[in-house]
Design a protein around this motif. Structure first.
Motif, PDB file in Angstrom:
ATOM      1  N   VAL A 119      38.347  46.191  37.419  1.00 20.61           N
ATOM      2  CA  VAL A 119      37.765  45.246  38.375  1.00 20.61           C
ATOM      3  C   VAL A 119      38.069  43.803  37.965  1.00 20.61           C
ATOM      4  O   VAL A 119      37.946  43.442  36.795  1.00 20.61           O
ATOM      5  N   ARG A 120      38.502  42.984  38.925  1.00 22.32           N
ATOM      6  CA  ARG A 120      38.717  41.556  38.724  1.00 22.32           C
ATOM      7  C   ARG A 120      37.973  40.819  39.820  1.00 22.32           C
ATOM      8  O   ARG A 120      38.172  41.097  40.996  1.00 22.32           O
ATOM      9  N   PHE A 121      37.113  39.885  39.474  1.00 26.45           N
ATOM     10  CA  PHE A 121      36.398  39.086  40.463  1.00 26.45           C
ATOM     11  C   PHE A 121      37.054  37.729  40.578  1.00 26.45           C
ATOM     12  O   PHE A 121      37.395  37.104  39.569  1.00 26.45           O
ATOM     13  N   VAL A 122      37.259  37.286  41.805  1.00 26.29           N
ATOM     14  CA  VAL A 122      37.867  35.989  42.065  1.00 26.29           C
ATOM     15  C   VAL A 122      36.952  35.220  42.991  1.00 26.29           C
ATOM     16  O   VAL A 122      36.551  35.733  44.034  1.00 26.29           O
ATOM     17  N   THR A 123      36.610  34.015  42.618  1.00 29.70           N
ATOM     18  CA  THR A 123      35.768  33.190  43.498  1.00 29.70           C
ATOM     19  C   THR A 123      36.664  32.254  44.285  1.00 29.70           C
ATOM     20  O   THR A 123      37.724  31.837  43.814  1.00 29.70           O
ATOM     21  N   THR A 124      36.230  31.937  45.492  1.00 29.65           N
ATOM     22  CA  THR A 124      37.031  31.031  46.322  1.00 29.65           C
ATOM     23  C   THR A 124      36.275  29.782  46.633  1.00 29.65           C
ATOM     24  O   THR A 124      35.106  29.670  46.484  1.00 29.65           O
ATOM     25  N   TRP A 151      36.466  53.449  41.209  1.00 30.77           N
ATOM     26  CA  TRP A 151      37.331  52.699  40.302  1.00 30.77           C
ATOM     27  C   TRP A 151      36.683  52.627  38.935  1.00 30.77           C
ATOM     28  O   TRP A 151      35.493  52.841  38.773  1.00 30.77           O
ATOM     29  N   LEU A 152      37.521  52.298  37.967  1.00 34.60           N
ATOM     30  CA  LEU A 152      37.047  52.098  36.597  1.00 34.60           C
ATOM     31  C   LEU A 152      36.549  50.668  36.453  1.00 34.60           C
ATOM     32  O   LEU A 152      37.150  49.741  37.004  1.00 34.60           O
ATOM     33  N   LEU A 171      42.550  45.965  48.054  1.00 34.87           N
ATOM     34  CA  LEU A 171      43.004  47.055  47.198  1.00 34.87           C
ATOM     35  C   LEU A 171      44.514  47.108  47.240  1.00 34.87           C
ATOM     36  O   LEU A 171      45.110  47.069  48.320  1.00 34.87           O
ATOM     37  N   ARG A 172      45.140  47.180  46.089  1.00 37.22           N
ATOM     38  CA  ARG A 172      46.584  47.398  46.005  1.00 37.22           C
ATOM     39  C   ARG A 172      46.790  48.793  45.455  1.00 37.22           C
ATOM     40  O   ARG A 172      46.214  49.150  44.448  1.00 37.22           O
ATOM     41  N   LYS A 173      47.615  49.582  46.110  1.00 40.14           N
ATOM     42  CA  LYS A 173      47.815  50.974  45.717  1.00 40.14           C
ATOM     43  C   LYS A 173      49.284  51.337  45.788  1.00 40.14           C
ATOM     44  O   LYS A 173      49.945  51.072  46.786  1.00 40.14           O
TER      45      LYS A 173
END
Length: 52
Positions: free
Chosen positions: A47-52, A42-43, A21-23
């Protein structure tokens, strides 16, 4: 928590998952400490999903 001026970056453990989380924190606003229990909201559009 990672300090970056008015921006804080938190790593949150939710079950077996880890969220980042960045705030932006204004003067006088609460800053969370390790092991604090928090409530997350959150809205869907934020939301952003990142796969590794």
């Amino acid at each position: 928590m990672i300090y970056a001026g008015p921006l804080r970056k938190y790593r949150l453990r939710v079950g077996s998952s880890m969220l980042v989380l960045r705030k932006h924190v204004a003067a006088g606003q609460q800053i969370f400490q390790p092991s604090d229990e928090v409530c997350l909201e959150w809205l869907r559009s934020d939301v952003r999903f990142v796969t590794t």
